[in-house]
Each structure stands twice: as structure tokens, then as C-alpha cells.
Write a protein that holds these residues in place. Structure first.
Motif, mmCIF file in Angstrom:
data_model
loop_
_atom_site.group_PDB
_atom_site.id
_atom_site.type_symbol
_atom_site.label_atom_id
_atom_site.label_comp_id
_atom_site.label_asym_id
_atom_site.label_seq_id
_atom_site.Cartn_x
_atom_site.Cartn_y
_atom_site.Cartn_z
ATOM 1 N N LEU A 23 -32.284 -19.429 -1.906
ATOM 2 C CA LEU A 23 -31.376 -19.942 -0.260
ATOM 3 C C LEU A 23 -32.848 -19.393 0.943
ATOM 4 O O LEU A 23 -32.028 -19.636 1.547
ATOM 5 C CB LEU A 23 -31.021 -20.444 0.552
ATOM 6 N N LEU A 71 -30.103 -25.511 3.485
ATOM 7 C CA LEU A 71 -29.625 -26.119 1.965
ATOM 8 C C LEU A 71 -28.659 -26.664 2.125
ATOM 9 O O LEU A 71 -27.978 -26.450 1.308
ATOM 10 C CB LEU A 71 -29.928 -24.474 0.931
ATOM 11 N N ASP A 78 -19.960 -21.415 -0.958
ATOM 12 C CA ASP A 78 -21.214 -21.591 -1.141
ATOM 13 C C ASP A 78 -22.760 -20.476 -1.786
ATOM 14 O O ASP A 78 -23.425 -20.675 -2.073
ATOM 15 C CB ASP A 78 -21.474 -22.525 -0.529
ATOM 16 N N ARG A 82 -26.067 -17.684 -5.824
ATOM 17 C CA ARG A 82 -27.363 -17.347 -5.281
ATOM 18 C C ARG A 82 -28.127 -15.718 -4.944
ATOM 19 O O ARG A 82 -29.476 -16.822 -4.307
ATOM 20 C CB ARG A 82 -27.478 -18.082 -3.836
ATOM 21 N N THR A 846 -29.311 -25.241 -11.643
ATOM 22 C CA THR A 846 -28.761 -25.614 -10.454
ATOM 23 C C THR A 846 -30.455 -25.847 -9.136
ATOM 24 O O THR A 846 -30.651 -24.362 -9.327
ATOM 25 C CB THR A 846 -27.538 -24.721 -9.683
ATOM 26 N N ASP A 848 -31.123 -27.189 -5.172
ATOM 27 C CA ASP A 848 -31.120 -27.580 -4.075
ATOM 28 C C ASP A 848 -32.033 -27.745 -3.114
ATOM 29 O O ASP A 848 -33.384 -26.772 -3.982
ATOM 30 C CB ASP A 848 -30.731 -26.087 -3.423
ATOM 31 N N PHE A 865 -31.070 -32.053 4.038
ATOM 32 C CA PHE A 865 -30.686 -31.552 2.158
ATOM 33 C C PHE A 865 -30.180 -32.489 1.263
ATOM 34 O O PHE A 865 -29.652 -33.163 1.515
ATOM 35 C CB PHE A 865 -30.022 -30.127 2.789
ATOM 36 N N ASN A 867 -27.935 -30.167 -2.294
ATOM 37 C CA ASN A 867 -27.089 -29.394 -2.692
ATOM 38 C C ASN A 867 -26.947 -29.110 -4.152
ATOM 39 O O ASN A 867 -26.403 -30.714 -3.992
ATOM 40 C CB ASN A 867 -25.877 -28.848 -1.987
ATOM 41 N N ASN A 868 -27.372 -28.908 -4.636
ATOM 42 C CA ASN A 868 -26.980 -29.109 -6.192
ATOM 43 C C ASN A 868 -27.372 -30.447 -6.360
ATOM 44 O O ASN A 868 -26.251 -31.207 -6.716
ATOM 45 C CB ASN A 868 -24.910 -29.096 -6.048
ATOM 46 N N ARG A 893 -22.751 -32.402 -6.374
ATOM 47 C CA ARG A 893 -23.493 -32.587 -5.537
ATOM 48 C C ARG A 893 -23.521 -32.975 -4.051
ATOM 49 O O ARG A 893 -22.477 -34.357 -3.827
ATOM 50 C CB ARG A 893 -24.432 -33.811 -6.173
ATOM 51 N N TYR A 895 -25.191 -33.931 -0.257
ATOM 52 C CA TYR A 895 -26.291 -34.693 0.257
ATOM 53 C C TYR A 895 -26.198 -34.310 1.910
ATOM 54 O O TYR A 895 -25.000 -35.279 2.472
ATOM 55 C CB TYR A 895 -27.123 -35.239 -0.588
#
Length: 903
Positions: A23, A71, A78, A82, A846, A848, A865, A867-868, A893, A895
Motif C-alpha cells: 500500500l 487504499l 487492515d 500488507r 489479495t 487492492d 478505492f 479493498n480486497n 470486499r 469499496y
């Protein structure tokens, strides 16, 4: 590429962008002007002083606050996955951090994390609620490896430091932002920076976040809300005073409130026990709910003063803080995830959905920290720091459960009103420049940790029924309206008469003292309203149940008489304990600049995690056996056993190289490190019955009565050693036209060594005595350690019309991993393991994506964005017991879009 630009700036930016990996977004500012590339310098405080991350002779990760937001990152959990080696899980509201397989799931008042969490440099002992401080954040720094000398207390795995944006002197600034997303998410964020003259400034910020549950109740009782809905609120204020260039005073206050439905997880024991594999369940978030709507109420706030004073040859730094946490969660866990035919597996539906067995967990923590440091100037040949650290924490903790509609189990209570922890450390650290290219670092820290506790735990057991239990059994407790007394309990020693015996009335008095309000359909209060009722009298002389028992679920026998209604003495144990640990941590490091852009280093560092004591268990006398003839008169043994466990120790050996070079017009970074962790006296946290604990401690469990021996408690013990080793690579490419690619790769081996045989705590001794036996875990892989982990990100920034457009695509890949030390092994059926014992998380990828458009010289920005993207539903935490396979999942997911306006 012009090689003459500032080396420190370039190292800083390139390393931070990579180490943000999945990210990293735009952690740099890169502008083409002919052959000249200007790069904004980004510094970190990994070693308690500002320096370039690329110049750091060690491994760390940096996440920029704006990149996190771009992101769709909402909170600390979260960050899970990452960065290679970093895993952060939400386990029933507990934030658990694991770094390269080192961490802790001991979330009781007796436990401490193995990766230390800090907020603006302040150690946070109970990180519940800390996940929602992600507003107005400058960056998050993750230090990899033991930080025994630098970050101190319980940092064997490393540390996480969340750093907020501080006030700017002479700057008027304001920002307002609104975000809308799926699951009806609404987020509002605002900030104001106000100068007060030219020597003072105030910065205030706040946020709110609301979204619906990530779980879906698809059961027949559709008026029950389920877990994972959030309604959070946070505020922060900084006041900065700099009267001259020698003195700096920063005052900080912050407040976070988390409400909603909390985190119960989903118990997969039902489908797994019926031969339904997780892969056969279409959506693990579709659940069959019963009982009550979960209720979360968390308040976490703190105040801090930070003083820096330049006395000439060195600086004096003082940090003082107070933090207060109240976490209160009451819930029932869904009966099962949804799958075809699930209702047929639940038994009589009127009983399954008319069951209000529940639990409530409360943590109340108040902590005070004082830290005084003397720090040299950075422009000297010898850079050093020395100081003292003091920590004090007072806790109240409570865990209660009810067993509604049960015959012989009515509930558990762990009530600990007074747990005190204290830690005192003295430390020093220095780096000496042997030559302009070679530096030697050494550090030493002495720590003394103490912890004491007073409280009680108990198991309540009631039974009622017709003659010889031929019909009509049933106790109701915990129905709507029920409320535990919790902190208001007044009786902790049930032997209120002080004669060394606990009679039936004292058992009742103890139980009733722990209930603030009975539920509307409870019957225990009616049955025992006039004291103990026994079935020893002649049948025709026993109480008429129509006068004794009210409420539903219990139907009177045909003759109207109660055959058996008695409180059975379970285990009641005073919870006294004390531990005093002292240990020394140290580090040594040699680093050498081969050239200005090529660094090699070798380091050795240690870290300790404090030991402690467990819940008390009865001694060999315990509570005496049940007297079936009438009054029980059980002997009460207040001198109970509090098994201790020792501290953990990790020693890290690391050899690394950090390099930068150009390939044509492309700037390249390539870093590598080899590491080996010697992990000693690893502590396992397990759920064991009293009988298992006594056997572990060398006590014959047959000396304790059956009811006492069956009580399940949380138990910690030094189980083994382990070795963790591997290699980490990271790299980055800065292409022309502001196109950037970053990647990071980790190869990790993490295996148990020198283990004593441990009891298979996935089974309960009083239920499955043939399986709750000692087993070897030698050679097992540590939980949360995928063998291969890879993260990468591709980002681009370019001008479009009157503004600038930027985007980032990030990816993270993990091979399979285990979530318990048993690695899904079924010792009795190794070739055909039962699904209930499955703790494997398969490999997954995953993705993003985030993008933004900025115009009006940065005053207006629009972002979107996802995410997932692939909607991976992967377990981040797992609890396996005799009756549970409860799984906690990453976010699905999400967004959304957001609009930001700045002054």
C-alpha cells in the motif's frame, strides 16, 4: 538520473516506498525536470531518533497515512498481510500483532502482547480500541525483530508505532472529508490547525465511521443483528509550545469510542462435525443467529505530555502519559454458518432458537508511563542515549457466561477486580563512528517486571427435574433482561461464615451476588427464592413445583412434585497470584558503507516477554465431594495453586545489505537480509480443564471432584523452544514519467524444537479423556508463518487537465499457513483427519486499488478505492476447543468514494 542529489533523501524515499509494499501509494514526491529528479525526504524514528530508513542497519516497514487512506484501510488490523512477516488479527476485539511467527494470543489480564504497540511513542498495554485511531495519521512504523533495548517492554517480536500529525507553527490549515462506501458505510473526517502567535499552535481532528455488519443473518429469527457492524467516533488534540529553539512542549489528548456489534467470529463446529468442509460453504459470513444482538461498548482515551530541552551537549526528553480503556462486550455466537440442510442439524428448532446462553467480557485498564531520556546530538562521532522507563497498570477484568436450558451447567464467572502490573527499566544505547565508513552500536537494558492479582472464578451448576430425572429437567438463566453484577460483586470468598466450609446457602448467596438482574424468563431465581431445595426428603413431602418453579421450559411432573432441585458445588477458587521477573537485554551491531550507496551490516539483539501466573486451581483437597444425603457442607480450600510460567526470550542474528544504483534513467533499490531467531521458552496459551492442569503440574486429578475437574480455564506454559530463519528481499524501480514499482519477498522457516509433550488442548479431559493426552509437537510449524510471502505495488502520477491524477494497484500473496501449533494433525486419525481439527489457511492472493484526482493546488481531492478486490474470505484468527472451531475473518470486499476539501 543525476547522481548528485542528496543521498539521504534518496535512500529515505526509495526504502520507505518499498517497505510500504502493498500500500505504499505515493510515499515519495518525484518530479522530472530535465535530468534532475527532486525527491522529498522522508524520515523515520525506528531507533528513537530521526534517520533515513535506507540508512537503518536493520529491517523495518513504513506505512504513510495518506497511502493507507487511499487504499481504503480503516484500522490497524487492515495492515494484516500488507508487509511480509506482519500479521495483525482482531480476535473478539483483541488486536493481536504477530511478526515473523512471534506473537501472543493471551488476551486476559494475565497476558501481554509480544509485539509492543505504541501510539505517538506511548506504550499501549491493552490495544483494544486502538485500531480506530487511524485518522489524521502521518505514518505507521513497524520494527522487525526484538526491540529489547530500544522499545523495551514485551517487544520480542518487534513493535508498531502509530504516529499522528503534529501541529504546525504559524500555519492556518483546515480539512473536511466525507466518504461513502458499500455496507452503508459513512466516514467523516475533519481537521483544524490554528497558530497561536508564533510560538504556539493547536491541532484538533476528529472522525466518525458507521457501517452495517459484514455478517448476514439468514436464519429464521430475522430480528437479531449480528456482529461486525461498527459505529465509531474519535477525537485528538495536540497543543505545541516552542518558546525558543531549545525548548519544545507537546500536550496531547485523544479519545476513541467503538460501538456496534463487536466481533464474535463464526463457529464452524456444526458443519465440520457433519462432514461439511469450509470450501463447501458458499459464504462463510452467512450465519444462523440466535439469542441476543451483540453489544460492544469500548472507550479508550489518553493524555500525554512530551518535553524536549536542549541543554547544550545533549538533549533531555521526558514523556509522561495516562491511558484509560474500558471494553465491554456482551454477545451470543451464531449457531452455525449457513449450508444446505443446516436447520436439520440444529435439533428441535424451538429449543435451538429459544436459547439465550451468552457471554460478557469486560476489560478496564488504567496505565501510567514515565520515561526520561538523555540524548546526544546527531552530529557527533559518538551518538548515545540513556534513560529510565516506568510503567504501572491497574486492571479490572470480568468474563461471565450463562448456560441457558441446561441440566448441569449454568455458567462461568472470572471476576478479577484488582490486577496490578509494574515495570521499571534502565537503558543505554550508543553508536560510535570507528571510521567515516564504519560504525559500531551497543545497547543494554535492565528490566524488572511485577504483577499481582486478586479475584475469584467459579462454575455454577444447578439441576432440577422429576423423580430420577425421568422428565422435566431444565434450568433457565440468561434470558432477555439478564445482567451480570460484574464489578459490583461484593462476595469473593464464598466461605462467608469463616468456618472453612461452604454450605448450600453460601453457594446460593455467592451465585446471587454475581447477578444484578435476572431475565424475564429465568427460573433459577424463583426456584431458589427461599433457599436450597433438596430431593432427599420422601417424595410426597417434597415441594410442589407449581409453588416453587415458574417460567417456561420446566414442566411440572404429573404428580406436581420436584424430585431434585439443588445447587451442585462446582469449582470456586480465589484468584491470588504474584510474579516478579527481572532480565537484561542487549544488542550489538557493526555496519560498513562500502560506498555512499551500498551498506552492509551484521547485528545481534535480544528481547524478553515477561512471564506470569495462571488462573488459580484447587489444591489436592479442593471442594469436597457432593453429599447426596442433604446439606453439602463442602470443605473450602482457599489455599489454591497458581501455576507460573517463565519469560520468553528471542535472540536475533541478522546480516543485511542495502543498495541503490541506476540503470539508465531508472533508479533501482535492492536490499537483502538473512536472519535467524533463537526463540527460547515459547509460551503456549491453551484452554484446559482443571484435571488437565493438575496433571500438567504433577497433581493427581482424581483428588479433585468431578465437577471441579471439568472446569475449563485459560492456561499458559513454557512449552518449547523454536527456531525461525529465512531471507527477506525488497526492491524498487523509479521509472521515468512518475511510474514506480515496489516489491518485497520473504522466505520464512519457523519450527518447534526441544518440546516437552503437551496435552492436546483441542479436547477436554472430562469429555474426551482418550484424546486430551500428551502429544509431541516437535517439528511442528509455528502458527501464522507462511513459507513464502510476496507483496508488490505499481503506482503512477500524471497531469490531467487542471489537476493531477494518481493511482496505485497493490497485491499480496501468501502460501498456506496454520493457525494452531497442531498444524491440523489428527493424532488418532492421521490419514483421515477430522474436519473439526482443521486450522489450515490456504494460499491466497489479495488485490487492492486506489486512485485520486487533485486540483485547485491541492485544495480539492476526489478518491475512489476497492479493498480486497477478489473478496478473499480468509481466517485471521481461529479458536479450536472440544466444542468450537470459531473463525474470525478478514474484511470482505469494500469499496467507496471520498471527497476532501482543504483550506
Amino acid at each position: 538520473m543525476n547522481r548528485s542529489f542528496n543521498k539521504t533523501a534518496r535512500r529515505t524515499v526509495l526504502s520507505s516506498a518499498l517497505l510500504s509494499t502493498a500500500l505504499s501509494g505515493v510515499t515519495f514526491a518525484q518530479v522530472n525536470d530535465g535530468d534532475q529528479i527532486e525527491i522529498e525526504e522522508i524520515t523515520v524514528t525506528v531507533e528513537r531518533r530521526s534517520q533515513s530508513l535506507q540508512n537503518l542497519a536493520g529491517t523495518a516497514a513504513l506505512f504513510q497515512g495518506e497511502d493507507l487512506k487511499q487504499l481504503g484501510v480503516q484500522n490497524l488490523t487492515d495492515l494484516n498481510g500488507r508487509f511480509p512477516g506482519l500479521q495483525i488479527a482482531n480476535n473478539q476485539g483483541n488486536v493481536e500483532v504477530w511478526i515473523r511467527g512471534i506473537g501472543s494470543s493471551n488476551n486476559t489480564e494475565l497476558g501481554d502482547p509480544a509485539a509492543a504497540t505504541h501510539l505517538d511513542g506511548v506504550y499501549v498495554p491493552r490495544p483494544r480500541g486502538i485500531g480506530s485511531v487511524f485518522f489524521d495519521i502521518e505514518r505507521v512504523e513497524v520494527n522487525i525483530g526484538p526491540q529489547g533495548t530500544l522499545r523495551g517492554r514485551n517487544a520480542t517480536a518487534g513493535s508498531v508505532n502509530i504516529i499522528s500529525i503534529k501541529p504546525g507553527l504559524g500555519v492556518w490549515d483546515a480539512m473536511a472529508e466525507v466518504e461513502f462506501g458499500n455496507f452503508d458505510q459513512t466516514t467523516i473526517h475533519a481537521m483544524l490547525n490554528v497558530p497561536i502567535g508564533d510560538k504556539m499552535a493547536l491541532r484538533v481532528s476528529g472522525f466518525s465511521l458507521d457501517h452495517d455488519s459484514y455478517l448476514n443473518n439468514v436464519g429464521p429469527v430475522d430480528d437479531i443483528d449480528v456482529a461486525e457492524a461498527e459505529n465509531n467516533l474519535g477525537f485528538r488534540a495536540h497543543f505545541l509550545y516552542e518558546p525558543n529553539d531549545k525548548l519544545r512542549i507537546l500536550l496531547t489528548g485523544d479519545y476513541v469510542q467503538e460501538k456496534g456489534t463487536g466481533f464474535t467470529g463464526v463457529n464452524f463446529a456444526n458443519p465440520l462435525g457433519n462432514g461439511i468442509a469450509p470450501s463447501e460453504i458458499k459464504n462463510p459470513r452467512d450465519v444462523i443467529a440466535a439469542g441476543i444482538t451483540p453489544i460492544l461498548d469500548t472507550e479508550h482515551w489518553g493524555a500525554k505530555i512530551e518535553i524536549n530541552y536542549d541543554v547544550g551537549p545533549f538533549n533531555i526528553e521526558y514523556l509522561g502519559s495516562y491511558r484509560d480503556l474500558i471494553y465491554d462486550f456482551e454477545a451470543t455466537t451464531p449457531l452455525s454458518p449457513n449450508f444446505p440442510g443446516v436447520l436439520e442439524t440444529l435439533g428441535p428448532l424451538d429449543e435451538a432458537f429459544d436459547n439465550f446462553s451468552r457471554f460478557q467480557s469486560i476489560t478496564d485498564s488504567e496505565s501510567i508511563i514515565h520515561e526520561l531520556r538523555l540524548v546526544s546530538k546527531d552530529d557527533q562521532r559518538l551518538i548515545w542515549s540513556a534513560g529510565v522507563f516506568y510503567f504501572d497498570e491497574q486492571q479490572f477484568s470480568f468474563l461471565g457466561s450463562t448456560g441457558d436450558r441446561g441440566l448441569f451447567f449454568s455458567g462461568l464467572e472470572f471476576n478479577q477486580p484488582d490486577t496490578d502490573g509494574e515495570s521499571l527499566s534502565f537503558f543505554g544505547d550508543a553508536t560510535f563512528e570507528i571510521t567515516p565508513k564504519m560504525r559500531l552500536t551497543g545497547g543494554l537494558r535492565y528490566t524488572d517486571d511485577k504483577k499481582t492479582r486478586f479475584g475469584v472464578n467459579s462454575r455454577s451448576v444447578f439441576a432440577i427435574g422429576g423423580e430420577n430425572f425421568s422428565c422435566c429437567g431444565g434450568v433457565r438463566i440468561g434470558t432477555p433482561g439478564f445482567d451480570f453484577a460484574g464489578k459490583d460483586r461484593t462476595i469473593f470468598n464464598p466461605d462467608t461464615g469463616g468456618d472453612g466450609f461452604v454450605d448450600d446457602q453460601e453457594i446460593l448467596d455467592f451465585f446471587f451476588d454475581g447477578v444484578a438482574e435476572f431475565g424475564a424468563r429465568d427460573n433459577v431465581d424463583d426456584i431458589f427464592a427461599n433457599g436450597p431445595v433438596f430431593g432427599g426428603a420422601p417424595f410426597d413431602q417434597r415441594p410442589d413445583c407449581l409453588d416453587t418453579v415458574s417460567g417456561d421450559f420446566f414442566n411440572c411432573p404429573a404428580d406436581g412434585k420436584v424430585s431434585f432441585a439443588v445447587p451442585i458445588p462446582g469449582q470456586i477458587a480465589i484468584q491470588n497470584g504474584r510474579i516478579d521477573n527481572s532480565f537484561v537485554d542487549w544488542r550489538a551491531r557493526l555496519e560498513y558503507d562500502v560506498t555512499d550507496d551500498h551498506l552492509v551490516y551484521f547485528s545481534v539483539s535480544t528481547g524478553h516477554k515477561s512471564g506470569g501466573f495462571n488462573d488459580n486451581v484447587p489444591g489436592t483437597e479442593g471442594l469436597g465431594p457432593l453429599n447426596p444425603g442433604g446439606a453439602n457442607n463442602n470443605q473450602f480450600n482457599a489455599d489454591t495453586l497458581a501455576p507460573e510460567f517463565g519469560e520468553e526470550k528471542v535472540t536475533l542474528f541478522e546480516f543485511g545489505s542495502k543498495n541503490e544504483f541506476d540503470v539508465g534513467a531508472t533508479g533501482v533499490r535492492l536490499n537483502a537480509s538473512l536472519f535467524y531467531n533463537d526463540y527460547s521458552d515459547l509460551v503456549l496459551n491453551s484452554l484446559l480443564s482443571i484435571a488437565q492442569v493438575l496433571e500438567f503440574e504433577g497433581v493427581d486429578p482424581d483428588t479433585v471432584d468431578t465437577e471441579t475437574g471439568g472446569l475449563v480455564v485459560s492456561f499458559n506454559f513454557n512449552a518449547s523452544d523454536a527456531e525461525i530463519y529465512g531471507a527477506q528481499l525488497d526492491g524498487g524501480f523509479r521509472f521515468p514519467y512518475n511510474i514506480n514499482f515496489d516489491w518485497s519477498f520473504l522466505w520464512l522457516e519457523a519450527n518447534v524444537q526441544n518440546s516437552q509433550p503437551i496435552q492436546d488442548f483441542r479436547f477436554q479431559a472430562d469429555v474426551a479423556p482418550d484424546e486430551a493426552v500428551n502429544q509431541s509437537i516437535d517439528g511442528r510449524r509455528l502458527p501464522r508463518t507462511p513459507r513464502y510471502q510476496l507483496n508488490g505495488s505499481l503506482s503512477h502520477m500524471f497531469e490531467v487537465g487542471p489537476g493531477t491524477f494518481d493511482w496505485i494497484m497493490s497485491a499480496g500473496w501468501r502460501t498456506k499457513q496454520f493457525l494452531t501449533i497442531f498444524n491440523s494433525i489428527d493424532f488418532q486419525n492421521p490419514s483421515d483427519p477430522r474436519l473439526r481439527l482443521d486450522d489450515t489457511v490456504g494460499s491466497f492472493l489479495t488485490l487492492d486499488f486506489g486512485s485520486g484526482y487533485t486540483l485547485s493546488e491541492g485544495r480539492v481531492r476526489i478518491e475512489a478505492f476497492v479493498n480486497n478486490i477478489t473478496n478473499q474470505e480468509r481466517e485471521q484468527a481461529l479458536l479450536i476447543t472440544q466444542f468450537d472451531n470459531t473463525r474470525f475473518f478478514t474484511r470482505p470486499r469494500t469499496y467507496g468514494v471520498r471527497l476532501r476539501l482543504k483550506s
